[in-house]
Design a protein around this motif. Structure first.
Motif, PDB file in Angstrom:
ATOM      1  N   TRP A 234       0.836  -1.199   0.000  1.00  0.00           N
ATOM      2  CA  TRP A 234       0.000   0.000   0.000  1.00  0.00           C
ATOM      3  C   TRP A 234       0.873   1.252   0.000  1.00  0.00           C
ATOM      4  N   SER A 235       1.915   1.252   0.812  1.00  0.00           N
ATOM      5  CA  SER A 235       2.807   2.410   0.907  1.00  0.00           C
ATOM      6  C   SER A 235       3.514   2.676  -0.419  1.00  0.00           C
ATOM      7  N   THR A 236       3.908   1.625  -1.113  1.00  0.00           N
ATOM      8  CA  THR A 236       4.540   1.772  -2.424  1.00  0.00           C
ATOM      9  C   THR A 236       3.548   2.354  -3.428  1.00  0.00           C
ATOM     10  N   ALA A 237       2.333   1.835  -3.418  1.00  0.00           N
ATOM     11  CA  ALA A 237       1.298   2.373  -4.318  1.00  0.00           C
ATOM     12  C   ALA A 237       0.987   3.820  -3.968  1.00  0.00           C
ATOM     13  N   TYR A 238       1.035   4.162  -2.681  1.00  0.00           N
ATOM     14  CA  TYR A 238       0.799   5.551  -2.270  1.00  0.00           C
ATOM     15  C   TYR A 238       1.893   6.468  -2.827  1.00  0.00           C
ATOM     16  N   ALA A 239       3.132   6.021  -2.810  1.00  0.00           N
ATOM     17  CA  ALA A 239       4.222   6.827  -3.379  1.00  0.00           C
ATOM     18  C   ALA A 239       3.983   7.079  -4.877  1.00  0.00           C
ATOM     19  N   ILE A 240       3.497   6.067  -5.574  1.00  0.00           N
ATOM     20  CA  ILE A 240       3.150   6.238  -6.997  1.00  0.00           C
ATOM     21  C   ILE A 240       2.016   7.246  -7.131  1.00  0.00           C
ATOM     22  N   PHE A 241       1.032   7.140  -6.242  1.00  0.00           N
ATOM     23  CA  PHE A 241      -0.079   8.106  -6.239  1.00  0.00           C
ATOM     24  C   PHE A 241       0.445   9.533  -6.047  1.00  0.00           C
ATOM     25  N   VAL A 242       1.378   9.718  -5.124  1.00  0.00           N
ATOM     26  CA  VAL A 242       1.930  11.063  -4.864  1.00  0.00           C
ATOM     27  C   VAL A 242       2.545  11.616  -6.141  1.00  0.00           C
ATOM     28  N   VAL A 243       3.284  10.801  -6.870  1.00  0.00           N
ATOM     29  CA  VAL A 243       3.892  11.252  -8.133  1.00  0.00           C
ATOM     30  C   VAL A 243       2.805  11.636  -9.133  1.00  0.00           C
ATOM     31  N   LEU A 244       1.786  10.808  -9.290  1.00  0.00           N
ATOM     32  CA  LEU A 244       0.694  11.109 -10.204  1.00  0.00           C
ATOM     33  C   LEU A 244      -0.042  12.385  -9.831  1.00  0.00           C
ATOM     34  N   CYS A 245      -0.374  12.516  -8.547  1.00  0.00           N
ATOM     35  CA  CYS A 245      -1.139  13.675  -8.081  1.00  0.00           C
ATOM     36  C   CYS A 245      -0.318  14.962  -8.216  1.00  0.00           C
ATOM     37  N   ALA A 246       0.960  14.893  -7.878  1.00  0.00           N
ATOM     38  CA  ALA A 246       1.825  16.056  -8.037  1.00  0.00           C
ATOM     39  C   ALA A 246       1.946  16.455  -9.502  1.00  0.00           C
ATOM     40  N   THR A 247       2.057  15.479 -10.372  1.00  0.00           N
ATOM     41  CA  THR A 247       2.125  15.749 -11.807  1.00  0.00           C
ATOM     42  C   THR A 247       0.837  16.409 -12.281  1.00  0.00           C
ATOM     43  N   ALA A 248      -0.300  15.930 -11.813  1.00  0.00           N
ATOM     44  CA  ALA A 248      -1.583  16.539 -12.182  1.00  0.00           C
ATOM     45  C   ALA A 248      -1.663  17.980 -11.653  1.00  0.00           C
ATOM     46  N   GLY A 249      -1.141  18.211 -10.463  1.00  0.00           N
ATOM     47  CA  GLY A 249      -1.125  19.567  -9.894  1.00  0.00           C
ATOM     48  C   GLY A 249      -0.263  20.510 -10.698  1.00  0.00           C
ATOM     49  N   ILE A 250       0.864  20.016 -11.142  1.00  0.00           N
ATOM     50  CA  ILE A 250       1.782  20.844 -11.949  1.00  0.00           C
ATOM     51  C   ILE A 250       1.152  21.142 -13.291  1.00  0.00           C
TER      52      ILE A 250
END
Length: 187
Positions: free
Chosen positions: A171-187
């Motif tokens: 779950w923590s690994t998938a969350y790190a991937i989520f953070v990258v995706l969400c940050a990219t969407a924010g940018i």
């Protein structure tokens, strides 16, 4: 695809983390229904707080400031990984278990859960800004589908086959991937 992937993964993780965390602490507190109920109180209150955060930042902040704040909080939330509660939270038997459970969940998963809870409304707002005139409601439906998929997947494909520690690390690994995706969407 970026917005859809972010919303799907965020909603999936949001509903998957609930049984993962509750299962880890259930033996510590005697396995009663009160433990599950206390966990659900935490998750529902934090979900509401995530929606309030998304609403407040969308209404009160410029898109650039909102994205910067959200990305900073996403990065800060990575400090809490992996989501394995420290053994020091185990009860000694003298304290109120509900207060201890709520505090432990706030420390162990509070910020990541808040970030996940704010994902669907934030990503939909970002999508609507980026693609003016396009309705973001398909993303809402995708979020609901991912939530349901997580709720159905846990008892059938996760809990019986994967150790609790491996669930937390996965779950923590998938969350790190989520953070990258969400940050990219924010940018």
């Amino acid at each position: 695809v970026l917005y859809a992937s972010t919303i799907f993964l965020g909603a999936f993780l949001l509903f998957l983390v609930q049984p993962i965390m509750a299962k880890q602490i259930l033996p510590w507190f005697g396995g009663s229904a009160a433990v599950w109920a206390t966990c659900m109180v935490f998750f529902q209150v934090t979900l509401l707080a995530g929606y309030a955060y998304a609403d407040w930042t969308t209404r009160r902040m410029s898109p650039r400031a909102q994205a910067k704040l959200h990305i900073a909080l996403l990065i800060a939330s990575l400090v809490l990984m992996p989501i394995i509660p420290d053994a020091s939270w185990k009860p000694s038997g003298e304290e109120n278990p509900s207060v201890r459970i709520l505090a432990m969940l706030a420390v162990a998963i509070g910020l990541p859960y808040l970030m996940l809870a704010s994902t669907s409304p934030l990503i939909q707002a970002w999508f609507a800004r980026r693609y003016a005139g396009t309705l973001p409601y398909r993303l809402f439906a995708l979020s609901n589908f991912a939530s349901l998929a997580a709720l159905l997947a846990y008892p059938v494909t996760v809990e019986p086959w994967i150790t609790t520690r491996a669930q937390s690390i996965g779950w923590s690994t998938a969350y790190a991937i989520f953070v990258v995706l969400c940050a990219t969407a924010g940018i």
